[in-house]
Design a protein around this motif. Structure first.
Motif, mmCIF file in Angstrom:
data_model
loop_
_atom_site.group_PDB
_atom_site.id
_atom_site.type_symbol
_atom_site.label_atom_id
_atom_site.label_comp_id
_atom_site.label_asym_id
_atom_site.label_seq_id
_atom_site.Cartn_x
_atom_site.Cartn_y
_atom_site.Cartn_z
ATOM 1 N N ASN A 64 0.821 -1.198 0.000
ATOM 2 C CA ASN A 64 0.000 0.000 0.000
ATOM 3 C C ASN A 64 0.862 1.258 0.000
ATOM 4 N N LEU A 65 0.375 2.288 -0.668
ATOM 5 C CA LEU A 65 1.001 3.607 -0.621
ATOM 6 C C LEU A 65 0.076 4.560 0.115
ATOM 7 N N ALA A 66 0.656 5.512 0.847
ATOM 8 C CA ALA A 66 -0.137 6.506 1.573
ATOM 9 C C ALA A 66 0.568 7.853 1.497
ATOM 10 N N TYR A 67 -0.218 8.876 1.261
ATOM 11 C CA TYR A 67 0.340 10.224 1.092
ATOM 12 C C TYR A 67 0.152 11.035 2.365
ATOM 13 N N PRO A 68 1.202 11.711 2.840
ATOM 14 C CA PRO A 68 1.087 12.470 4.093
ATOM 15 C C PRO A 68 0.532 13.880 3.870
ATOM 16 N N TRP A 69 -0.685 14.109 4.322
ATOM 17 C CA TRP A 69 -1.295 15.428 4.274
ATOM 18 C C TRP A 69 -0.752 16.301 5.402
ATOM 19 N N ALA A 70 -0.673 17.599 5.141
ATOM 20 C CA ALA A 70 -0.226 18.542 6.163
ATOM 21 C C ALA A 70 -1.011 19.836 6.051
ATOM 22 N N MET A 71 -0.948 20.610 7.126
ATOM 23 C CA MET A 71 -1.523 21.961 7.150
ATOM 24 C C MET A 71 -0.408 22.917 7.524
ATOM 25 N N VAL A 72 -0.386 24.093 6.907
ATOM 26 C CA VAL A 72 0.709 25.036 7.116
ATOM 27 C C VAL A 72 0.150 26.432 7.356
#
Length: 312
Positions: free
Chosen positions: A278-286
């Motif tokens: 599985n691949l997973a993308y790291p979401w962020a808030m800035v």
């Protein structure tokens, strides 16, 4: 009116912000760059503040800039005063405006966070844009944006605060009828229950769509990094578009394949394939570190914390 009240008449929020920035940087050039003003303009404003206070706040020498004892005494009160001014403005504003960039208007997670924020704080007005992470960084530093959603790998800055939100699954999107979709159980209608998957290395001979380098370089780097970990350098489709939706249209036309966040809706003519591993993308808030105490930023963070887990 006593002498202290008379001196305070000439002190405004801008002077306090200039003082605090210089107190952090202890360098006129860096502080001026951070404030987006010229060095002489900053120096003039600091001198104006020192005249109002009645004492030098900074000692200037060939070795650099330091706070004087008066400046050290003034520092905590200046912080409190600026925080109080911002809080008062936020409290008095009948309809506060929060400027948020959602990276791409087609992406589901930031849209869901904005919707949650509107539900929880119905009096808040939002100015929402979708200009990408490169623009986000520039606008945050310039004070033209309050917060943004991006990938955790987006270019940072010591003046910005970036926090992770969640890791969202990523799938391979191919044209309907593509040979990879013929792998048993690889085409995913209900992703969580599908027993089969394809490996990213199975797409080594495909042409991959990647976004423009100035839009979301962290997504580009994520895709390239995962392909390289799978053992190949992807051929890159020569055309870039302004959104995820138009990129998926290229896939539907049979021109390329792409990786996509699982929550992104697909157009007709495309098939979503689950990947193994599985691949997973790291979401962020800035946001800008100077805005971290703003109530509106806190509310946005609370909305993101409530929504994020459902996309993980």
């Amino acid at each position: 009116m006593n002498a202290g009240e008379q001196r305070s008449d000439g002190i405004d929020a801008r002077l306090l912000r200039y003082f605090l920035t210089l107190a952090e940087e202890l360098h006129f050039t860096r502080a001026a760059q951070r404030l987006f003003v010229s060095q002489p303009a900053l120096s003039n404003q600091i001198q104006r503040l020192e005249r109002a206070v009645g004492s030098p706040l900074f000692a200037r020498s060939t070795r650099g800039v330091t706070l004087t004892p008066a400046g050290q005494a003034f520092l905590p009160y200046a912080r409190q005063a600026l925080t109080a001014i911002r809080a008062a403005l936020a409290a008095a504003a009948p309809s506060p405006v929060l400027r948020v960039d959602v990276l791409d208007a087609e992406l589901a997670l930031p849209r869901a966070v904005v919707k949650r924020l509107r539900t929880d704080h119905q009096g808040m007005r939002l100015a929402v844009t979708a200009e990408g992470s490169v623009s986000q960084r520039r606008r945050l530093l310039a004070g033209d944006l309050d917060a943004g959603f991006c990938g955790l790998g987006a270019a940072g800055d010591e003046k910005l605060t970036m926090v992770p939100l969640c890791h969202e699954p990523v799938d391979l999107i191919v044209p309907t009828g593509h040979p990879l979709a013929a792998v048993p159980d690889a085409a995913v209608a209900d992703v969580d229950s599908a027993p089969g998957a394809v490996g990213l290395a199975d797409a080594a001979g495909e042409t991959f769509y990647l976004p423009h380098d100035t839009l979301a370089p962290e997504w580009r780097d994520f895709v390239l990094g995962e392909c390289r970990r799978a053992g190949f350098e992807p051929a890159r489709y020569p055309v870039t578009t302004a959104s995820a939706a138009s990129a998926l249209d290229l896939v539907a036309e049979g021109d390329c394949v792409t990786l996509s966040l699982r929550s992104t809706p697909l157009p007709e003519g495309t098939t979503r394939l689950r990947l193994s591993p599985n691949l997973a993308y790291p979401w962020a808030m800035v946001w800008h570190r100077d805005r971290g105490d703003d109530p509106a930023i806190t509310w946005l963070r609370e909305a993101a914390a409530a929504v994020g887990p459902s996309y993980a």
